[in-house]
Design an enzyme around this catalytic site. Sequence first.
Site, PDB file in Angstrom:
ATOM      1  CB  THR A 192       2.680  -2.074  -5.273  1.00 20.67           C
ATOM      2  OG1 THR A 192       1.329  -2.560  -5.162  1.00 20.67           O
ATOM      3  CG2 THR A 192       2.740  -0.616  -4.861  1.00 20.67           C
ATOM      4  CG  ASP A 193       5.299  -7.077  -6.515  1.00 21.35           C
ATOM      5  OD1 ASP A 193       5.553  -6.568  -7.634  1.00 21.35           O
ATOM      6  OD2 ASP A 193       6.171  -7.551  -5.750  1.00 21.35           O
ATOM      7  CB  CYS A 194      -0.625  -6.103  -3.711  1.00 22.48           C
ATOM      8  SG  CYS A 194       0.241  -4.825  -2.794  1.00 22.48           S
ATOM      9  CE1 TYR A 195      -4.880  -1.952  -3.751  1.00 19.92           C
ATOM     10  CE2 TYR A 195      -2.941  -2.631  -2.499  1.00 19.92           C
ATOM     11  CZ  TYR A 195      -4.316  -2.422  -2.579  1.00 19.92           C
ATOM     12  OH  TYR A 195      -5.101  -2.690  -1.505  1.00 19.92           O
TER      13      TYR A 195
END
Lengths: 134, 397
Positions: free
Chosen positions: B137-140
């Site tokens: 994901t964008d954050c992970y």
Amino acid sequence: MEKKLVLHFPPILVDKPMISTLIRDYDLDFNILKAFVSPEEEGVLVIAFSGTEENLDKAVNELKSKGVTIQLIESDIRMIRDRCTDCSVCVGLCPVGALILDRETYEVIFDAKRCIACGLCIKGCPAKAMVSSI
Amino acid sequence: MKTIGEINERIQKGEAVVVTAEEIIELRKTVSPKKLAKEVDVVTTGTFGPMCSSGVFLNFGHSRRKIKMGGGKVYLNNVPAYTGIAAVDVYVGATAMPDDDPKNTKHPGEFKYGGGYVIEELAAGKEIHLEASSYGTDCYPNKSLKTKITIKDINEATLYNPRNCYQNYNVAVNLSDKTIYTYMGVLKPRMGNANYSSAGQLSPLFKDPYLQTIGFGTRIFLGGGIGYVGWWGTQYNPSVKRQANGAPVSGGATLALIGDLKQMSPKFLQGVSLTGYGTSLMVGAGIPIPILNEEILNWVSISDDELYAPVVDYSYDYPNSTGKTLGSVSYGELRSGKINFMGKEIPTGSLSSYKTAREIAGILKQWIKDGKFLLTAPVFHFPGPDSKYQFKPLKEE
């Protein structure tokens, strides 16, 4: 006297009628406790011979000279004491009283001399504390 | 007659009288209940048996390039963990097994390794291989990770067992003509053996049949460390039929237990495997019973000869939920090594270790005598027999 043995036959000997020759030549009685051919095609025979001490020794030497590896049964089934939880589920399974629960300490004791290597304890032990080299 | 506060004062002064469940049974043979209820402060119990409904919540901490294991896949020594929670939290259950385990394709399967063993090895401080994969994901952004961990490296390791300490349990027999492989062990045909799984007179919930002293928040011995009762256990059934002495004639109450795995020892959390069934975890638990009055004293003094277990056929009646029991036998008979049942002498075996149960009751007694362990009153009591709370079967279409 009686001798319980685990015999390992190399693939080359598996189809030879060795036991029948042996019991005739040395006047022995026998009782087969377990027999199978491993995936490597080695024959494994757990057998109890009875006869005179002299004849038993001769029979054992003859098997050895023909390339059969011999183990005494007592050394074949072992208890890994560190894994045993003393639960006693093996005690009700063992057909010959080789696994005993001390009713004072509630410790499970393995009496290897009584063992006939039937292998029930190996399947029955949740802790996998009973092991065999067969 | 006594309060938990008064008992704790005596524990702190080193004056408390603490005995194990076995010892109180012996004392009760010669001393009146009135005198014992006055003089004894605490009775300790113990149990150590396979408890499948056990597992551990782990938080690994974040990798430099973060990965969302939550919703992805996580394996510990090849054993899958449940990931349907936050990014680096997982739950490893005792019965989880590697995806490539042959299971019962060649019956009976061996089930050589599983979640119970991972939990034991974590408690032992051993190195565990961690493998994770996810979708990014964008954050992970990270999608895969392989590393090795020990319990010391990770943040939390919280043992949370939804159902432990069954109040009473079945004696398993096999009426069929062939050997069967069950969670109650290997059962020989035609009642060739009978397996039970309770510490009987040492088992915590036999000693407080209506859970008057045990409830939410009760401090206990768990896996060698200090744990707590975290809820009533799953399949909890206070409406069970009871003997005249209050003991349930079958299952009955259960407990959910929680504690810090980092305090625990592999001696009291051992991975096990039942041939033809699967893996599990032997859990050691011990609960102190405060002797607040004579009624509680009478309960803790009940011996194996007065406690009965139902005998159930595991070849047909158990798998088909017929509800039939063949009869009942006392724990005294079961522990003697054989039972006389339906005209047959049957050798018995226990899945629960009486020796370790005794050891746990002894350790807990020592902790209390040393002033290291104080008793707790329940934050609240669990549903009792009047609550109509029941254990229901699954509704099928």
